[in-house]
Each structure stands twice: as C-alpha cells, then as structure tokens.
Design a protein around this motif. Structure first.
Motif, PDB file in Angstrom:
ATOM      1  N   PHE A 223      78.250  73.433  51.839  1.00 39.09           N
ATOM      2  CA  PHE A 223      79.091  72.241  51.714  1.00 39.09           C
ATOM      3  C   PHE A 223      79.856  72.255  50.395  1.00 39.09           C
ATOM      4  N   VAL A 224      79.149  72.570  49.300  1.00 39.52           N
ATOM      5  CA  VAL A 224      79.800  72.622  47.989  1.00 39.52           C
ATOM      6  C   VAL A 224      80.863  73.716  47.964  1.00 39.52           C
ATOM      7  N   GLY A 225      80.567  74.859  48.587  1.00 46.00           N
ATOM      8  CA  GLY A 225      81.539  75.934  48.642  1.00 46.00           C
ATOM      9  C   GLY A 225      82.789  75.543  49.417  1.00 46.00           C
ATOM     10  N   VAL A 226      82.607  74.889  50.546  1.00 47.57           N
ATOM     11  CA  VAL A 226      83.739  74.483  51.388  1.00 47.57           C
ATOM     12  C   VAL A 226      84.593  73.423  50.678  1.00 47.57           C
ATOM     13  N   MET A 227      83.988  72.670  49.770  1.00 49.24           N
ATOM     14  CA  MET A 227      84.748  71.681  49.007  1.00 49.24           C
ATOM     15  C   MET A 227      85.873  72.321  48.223  1.00 49.24           C
ATOM     16  N   ALA A 228      85.807  73.639  48.016  1.00 49.42           N
ATOM     17  CA  ALA A 228      86.859  74.343  47.278  1.00 49.42           C
ATOM     18  C   ALA A 228      88.193  74.300  48.010  1.00 49.42           C
ATOM     19  N   PHE A 229      88.194  73.993  49.309  1.00 48.17           N
ATOM     20  CA  PHE A 229      89.445  73.785  50.026  1.00 48.17           C
ATOM     21  C   PHE A 229      90.253  72.652  49.384  1.00 48.17           C
ATOM     22  N   TYR A 230      89.532  71.694  48.793  1.00 49.67           N
ATOM     23  CA  TYR A 230      90.191  70.541  48.188  1.00 49.67           C
ATOM     24  C   TYR A 230      90.252  70.637  46.664  1.00 49.67           C
ATOM     25  N   THR A 231      89.219  71.225  46.057  1.00 45.74           N
ATOM     26  CA  THR A 231      89.136  71.256  44.601  1.00 45.74           C
ATOM     27  C   THR A 231      89.610  72.573  43.999  1.00 45.74           C
ATOM     28  N   GLU A 232      89.622  73.655  44.800  1.00 47.80           N
ATOM     29  CA  GLU A 232      89.986  75.007  44.369  1.00 47.80           C
ATOM     30  C   GLU A 232      88.995  75.583  43.357  1.00 47.80           C
ATOM     31  N   SER A 233      87.947  74.873  43.055  1.00 44.90           N
ATOM     32  CA  SER A 233      86.903  75.365  42.156  1.00 44.90           C
ATOM     33  C   SER A 233      85.611  74.639  42.477  1.00 44.90           C
ATOM     34  N   GLY A 234      84.519  75.376  42.501  1.00 40.53           N
ATOM     35  CA  GLY A 234      83.245  74.749  42.845  1.00 40.53           C
ATOM     36  C   GLY A 234      82.277  74.649  41.695  1.00 40.53           C
ATOM     37  N   TRP A 235      82.733  74.987  40.478  1.00 37.82           N
ATOM     38  CA  TRP A 235      81.807  75.041  39.338  1.00 37.82           C
ATOM     39  C   TRP A 235      81.166  73.682  39.059  1.00 37.82           C
ATOM     40  N   GLY A 236      81.989  72.647  38.906  1.00 37.24           N
ATOM     41  CA  GLY A 236      81.451  71.335  38.570  1.00 37.24           C
ATOM     42  C   GLY A 236      80.555  70.778  39.660  1.00 37.24           C
ATOM     43  N   LEU A 237      80.995  70.870  40.913  1.00 43.08           N
ATOM     44  CA  LEU A 237      80.191  70.374  42.030  1.00 43.08           C
ATOM     45  C   LEU A 237      78.893  71.142  42.166  1.00 43.08           C
ATOM     46  N   SER A 238      78.947  72.456  41.951  1.00 36.41           N
ATOM     47  CA  SER A 238      77.744  73.268  42.053  1.00 36.41           C
ATOM     48  C   SER A 238      76.717  72.868  40.995  1.00 36.41           C
ATOM     49  N   THR A 239      77.182  72.596  39.791  1.00 37.14           N
ATOM     50  CA  THR A 239      76.284  72.178  38.712  1.00 37.14           C
ATOM     51  C   THR A 239      75.635  70.841  39.034  1.00 37.14           C
ATOM     52  N   VAL A 240      76.443  69.890  39.508  1.00 37.20           N
ATOM     53  CA  VAL A 240      75.909  68.573  39.871  1.00 37.20           C
ATOM     54  C   VAL A 240      74.897  68.707  41.007  1.00 37.20           C
ATOM     55  N   LYS A 241      75.218  69.550  41.981  1.00 38.19           N
ATOM     56  CA  LYS A 241      74.318  69.767  43.124  1.00 38.19           C
ATOM     57  C   LYS A 241      72.971  70.306  42.668  1.00 38.19           C
ATOM     58  N   GLU A 242      72.990  71.274  41.739  1.00 38.00           N
ATOM     59  CA  GLU A 242      71.745  71.860  41.240  1.00 38.00           C
ATOM     60  C   GLU A 242      70.893  70.819  40.531  1.00 38.00           C
ATOM     61  N   ILE A 243      71.532  69.978  39.718  1.00 36.08           N
ATOM     62  CA  ILE A 243      70.796  68.955  38.975  1.00 36.08           C
ATOM     63  C   ILE A 243      70.152  67.949  39.925  1.00 36.08           C
ATOM     64  N   ILE A 244      70.917  67.515  40.926  1.00 33.73           N
ATOM     65  CA  ILE A 244      70.397  66.530  41.879  1.00 33.73           C
ATOM     66  C   ILE A 244      69.213  67.101  42.655  1.00 33.73           C
ATOM     67  N   ILE A 245      69.359  68.315  43.157  1.00 36.59           N
ATOM     68  CA  ILE A 245      68.286  68.913  43.965  1.00 36.59           C
ATOM     69  C   ILE A 245      67.043  69.160  43.125  1.00 36.59           C
ATOM     70  N   LEU A 246      67.210  69.724  41.927  1.00 40.71           N
ATOM     71  CA  LEU A 246      66.054  69.989  41.071  1.00 40.71           C
ATOM     72  C   LEU A 246      65.352  68.697  40.667  1.00 40.71           C
ATOM     73  N   GLY A 247      66.127  67.649  40.446  1.00 40.89           N
ATOM     74  CA  GLY A 247      65.529  66.398  40.001  1.00 40.89           C
ATOM     75  C   GLY A 247      64.859  65.595  41.093  1.00 40.89           C
ATOM     76  N   LEU A 248      65.375  65.683  42.331  1.00 36.85           N
ATOM     77  CA  LEU A 248      64.884  64.817  43.398  1.00 36.85           C
ATOM     78  C   LEU A 248      64.047  65.539  44.453  1.00 36.85           C
TER      79      LEU A 248
END
Length: 263
Positions: A160-185
C-alpha cells in the motif's frame, strides 16, 4: 501458479548470491539479543513473573520478535515506489502477470532466504548461547501458519505504501511513518501484556498486532487450548483477506494516474 513460483525461486537465488547482507543482519541481531537479555534480566531481578509472563517467555518473545522483524523486512514499499518513480512498472503492466501477486511471490523468496539465514540461526543462538529453552505445545504447530499470515498482512501494508508513490512520487516519508506505527502498535518491541488493559483491548482489534503479537504468543505460550489459538488465527485470516482485497482495489485506482515521460 507455477510462473509465480519461478519468481520466488529467482528471488531466493539472488539472496544466496548477495548473502553478506543477511549475515550482517544476523550479527547485528546477535548483539541486540545480548542487550535485550541483560535488560530484561535486570527488569525481572526482583520478580518471577510480570503481567503473567516469565522471564523466559518475555525474552523469547523479544528475541524471536527481532528475528521476525528482519524476516518480514522485504522492502516491498521501497521497490514498488522505485519502479513507479522510474517508470519500470509500465513494463510489468504489459506482461501477462498480476503485479500484486508477482511482488508477493518475489517477497516470498526473500522470506525463505531470511528464514534459513537469520531466523533459524537466531533460534540456535537463543537455545545454545543464552540457554533459554523453547516450550513445545499446540501453538508451536500453529506458529508457522500464523507467521505466513503475518507475512501477507505485513506485505499488504508495504505494498500500500509503495503504491502511494503513484500520488507522492516518493515513499520515504510514508514508509518511515508506517514502520513507526507498526513497531509501536504491534507488540514487536514490547509484549502487548505490558500495555494498559484498555489500550490492549483496542490494539487487539487492529491488524498490526496480527503481524507480531499473534505468532509470537503462539511460540512463547504454546500450551494454551485450541479455543485460544483458533480465534487468533481467524483474526489473522480476516485481516489478510481484507487488506489484500483493499490494496488490490487501491492499485486499480492508483494506476490510472500513471504518467511516464521519455523514450
């Protein structure tokens, strides 16, 4: 199905060629295990159990959790975002392949490689170096099924985060946020039993805990009855199916904004 298994085999063979990366991950994980062992040893210094978990159960949870984290780290989000940004995805779209299934089976090859090079050696380190025994029970059998479902759920978030690159053209920020959320919850760093009870009840309803908490609890407390394990597996199956379907629908909508320039 056979054509997709060929991609799994190819991905696994690539992992064998570039094997120093997993080996360095194993060394880093060994250092982490040493730190975690003495940290939790000091926490349990004046108590045999905390939140209904013994020291051995907690250390096994944390230790196997670190191995599972490396196991599920396939960088699907980075790979998909890169292919979208560079326009490589257009090549895949012209092939008689389902892109999501293709990425899934490529990731599966990486998972198998990490399982052999990192997860199994980590289990040996836990038993031979730290002298922590592995409990055996019904949950031990369900662990591998649960781990496979956890892989599918984790893949869906990464995809999902990777496919978001269709809109953002970069997944770095979303990928970082995703990692933090998953590790924390998800209970990847600390067992959910150490969270406040009200927060636990909320986290157990979310898909994040199905990635780490469910398989880890099956391995660390495998002597529980079938009535405990089946609902846990059912939750994983539901989230795996729902997330896989939602990410497929999202891709079908996102691909419509694909723009490729050059020649």
């Amino acid at each position: 199905m056979r054509k997709y298994l060929a991609f799994t085999r190819g991905s696994f063979m690539i992992g064998l060629v570039y094997r120093f990366g997993p080996l360095f991950s194993l060394v880093g994980n060994f250092i982490y295990l040493g730190v975690a062992y003495y940290l939790w040893k000091s926490i349990y210094k004046n108590s045999d159990t905390l939140r209904s978990l013994t020291f051995n159960e907690t250390f096994l949870y944390v230790a196997i959790g670190s191995a599972v984290f490396i196991l599920l780290k396939t960088y699907v989000d980075w790979e998909v975002a890169y292919e979208i940004r560079e326009g490589i995805i257009s090549v895949h779209l012209t092939k008689p392949l389902d892109y999501q299934t293709y990425i899934l089976f490529v990731s599966l090859g990486q998972i198998i490689m990490s399982l052999l090079v990192i997860t199994l050696p980590t289990i040996l380190i836990i038993t031979l170096v730290f002298k922590v025994p592995f409990p055996v029970g019904l949950g031990t059998l369900f662990f591998f099924i649960s781990l496979l479902l956890a892989f599918v759920i984790s893949f869906c978030f990464d995809y999902f985060v990777g496919v978001m690159a269709f809109y953002t053209e970069s997944g770095w920020g979303l990928s970082t946020v995703k990692e933090i959320i998953i590790l924390g919850l998800s209970g990847a760093l600390i067992p959910l039993q150490f969270f406040p009870e009200k927060l636990q009840s909320i986290l157990l309803l979310l898909p994040f805990q199905a990635i780490y908490h469910t398989p880890l609890m099956m391995l660390t407390q495998p002597d529980q009855p079938l009535s405990v394990f089946l609902p846990m597996l059912a939750v994983q199956v539901i989230w795996a199916v729902v997330l896989f379907a939602l990410t497929r629908l999202f891709f079908e909508q996102a691909v419509k904004v694909l723009r490729i320039a050059g020649g």
